[in-house]
Write a protein that holds these residues in place. Structure first.
Motif, mmCIF file in Angstrom:
data_model
loop_
_atom_site.group_PDB
_atom_site.id
_atom_site.type_symbol
_atom_site.label_atom_id
_atom_site.label_comp_id
_atom_site.label_asym_id
_atom_site.label_seq_id
_atom_site.Cartn_x
_atom_site.Cartn_y
_atom_site.Cartn_z
ATOM 1 N N UNK A 186 0.697 -1.311 -0.130
ATOM 2 C CA UNK A 186 0.190 0.001 0.195
ATOM 3 C C UNK A 186 0.800 1.626 0.098
ATOM 4 N N UNK A 187 0.835 2.069 -0.904
ATOM 5 C CA UNK A 187 1.125 3.438 -0.966
ATOM 6 C C UNK A 187 2.375 3.265 -1.570
ATOM 7 N N UNK A 188 2.613 2.277 -2.724
ATOM 8 C CA UNK A 188 4.018 1.786 -2.572
ATOM 9 C C UNK A 188 5.270 3.179 -2.575
ATOM 10 N N UNK A 189 4.463 4.415 -3.589
ATOM 11 C CA UNK A 189 4.975 5.480 -4.073
ATOM 12 C C UNK A 189 5.709 6.364 -2.981
ATOM 13 N N UNK A 190 4.605 6.641 -2.053
ATOM 14 C CA UNK A 190 5.174 7.194 -0.660
ATOM 15 C C UNK A 190 5.865 6.876 -0.161
ATOM 16 N N UNK A 191 6.360 5.260 0.383
ATOM 17 C CA UNK A 191 7.591 4.306 0.653
ATOM 18 C C UNK A 191 8.541 4.541 0.263
ATOM 19 N N UNK A 192 8.264 4.912 -1.109
ATOM 20 C CA UNK A 192 9.975 4.832 -2.718
ATOM 21 C C UNK A 192 10.232 6.174 -2.248
ATOM 22 N N UNK A 193 9.423 6.918 -2.105
ATOM 23 C CA UNK A 193 9.636 8.630 -2.277
ATOM 24 C C UNK A 193 10.614 8.700 -0.879
#
Length: 340
Positions: A286-293
């Motif tokens: 979930x919220x993969x782009x947020x984590x990777x950011x």
């Protein structure tokens, strides 16, 4: 009074840790000192990372670590059900003993502190949490109280009703993955009396759905220290924090119906899955782009380029999403039926 943040971590959760530290720096906690409590001795990458961050230190009070691990060992070894279940599974006499190192927070340098599990991202200011510690010894901000008490205490134990008032108890349970407290509120003196109670039979009320969490909840409730949960007392104006909720994303910050989250907890998503993602595998979280950011905030050039999933993987994911949606619809209808 000095204020700080504690995090329990090792190299296994290194990607989590870096993402959390970066989120702290850009979302309201840049000037708050951080202390990493070692989960174990697997710390090579963690120590290298600490050396690059002047405000981050490693907890090195080995006497404290030994004390709290010994404390937890004495408790759980008197829990007959736990010993029977864990032995049958081939586990150690104290399952996840290292998780109890969280208790070292009470022996650290910070007069008031906030504890974060490593699998967390900060989304907003912590000022209101520290301010609440001026009036209360323990502060939570989660909806654990809406869950089954059995996640914390063994409801089948007849001792539970003898020790606690159920009405009050339900409003005082909390998730041990994030909380705020003061230095020394659990200490050598009061912990000795609590330990005597536990090993004399009260340990049986601790649930086996966790180890450190049931023990934390018992000690806070049994000691009678002042307790406040924002989610319980101000439920209408408090955001969620668990990844399973539906949040809006704006500039890599999450919002719950227009209200900015304080933190996002990736609880129950394995470190192995996160490590695979950061190694370049197309893993869904979930919220993969947020984590990777946040994970690659200071080194965007090293962010992995994830290959698009093949047709079979896409079909499997679509089927899984369809099944989950159908199950949610059924649960919603059942709740409406029983609420009539």
């Amino acid at each position: 009074m000095s204020a700080g943040i504690y995090i329990l971590a090792n190299d296994v959760v290194f990607d989590h840790l870096v993402a959390l530290l970066n989120s702290l720096e850009v979302n309201g906690a840049k000037d708050i000192p951080v202390c990493i409590i070692p989960y174990d001795d697997n710390l090579k990458k963690v120590q290298v990372e600490i050396a690059t961050r002047p405000h981050v230190t490693l907890f090195e009070n080995t006497e404290s670590i030994i004390f709290w691990e010994h404390f937890a060992t004495q408790v759980w070894k008197t829990h007959a059900k736990a010993q029977k279940v864990w032995q049958a599974k081939g586990w150690t006499p104290v399952h996840c003993l290292e998780m109890h190192r969280k208790f070292c927070c009470f022996d650290g340098h910070f007069d008031k502190f906030i504890y974060f599990d490593a699998d967390t991202l900060l989304m907003g200011s912590l000022d209101y949490i520290y301010q609440k510690l001026d009036k209360f010894d323990w502060v939570a901000n989660d909806f654990q109280y809406k869950s089954d008490l059995n996640y914390v205490f063994d409801l089948s134990s007849p001792k539970l009703a003898e020790i606690f008032n159920f009405g009050k108890l339900h409003s005082h349970i909390f998730c041990a993955g994030w909380f705020a407290a003061k230095k020394g509120i659990l200490n050598r003196n009061n912990s000795n009396q609590l330990l005597e109670n536990l090993i004399s039979g009260e340990a049986e009320i601790l649930s086996l759905r966790g180890t450190d969490q049931p023990l934390f909840n018992y000690l806070v409730a049994r000691s009678g220290i002042s307790f406040y949960n924002f989610a319980y007392h101000q439920s209408a104006g408090v955001t969620g924090n668990h990844w399973s909720s539906k949040f809006d994303v704006r500039d890599y910050v999450l919002y719950d119906k227009g209200r900015r989250l304080t933190y996002l907890h990736y609880m129950s998503i394995s470190a192995a899955k996160i490590n695979q993602l950061c190694a370049g595998e197309d893993v869904e979280i979930p919220y993969r782009d947020v984590f990777l950011h946040y994970r690659y905030l200071n080194s965007p050039e090293t962010r992995p380029k994830l290959a698009p999933p093949n047709l079979l993987v896409r079909l499997q994911r679509n089927l899984k999403a369809w099944v989950i949606q159908k199950l949610n619809n059924v649960q919603f209808k059942l709740r409406n039926f029983w609420d009539r």
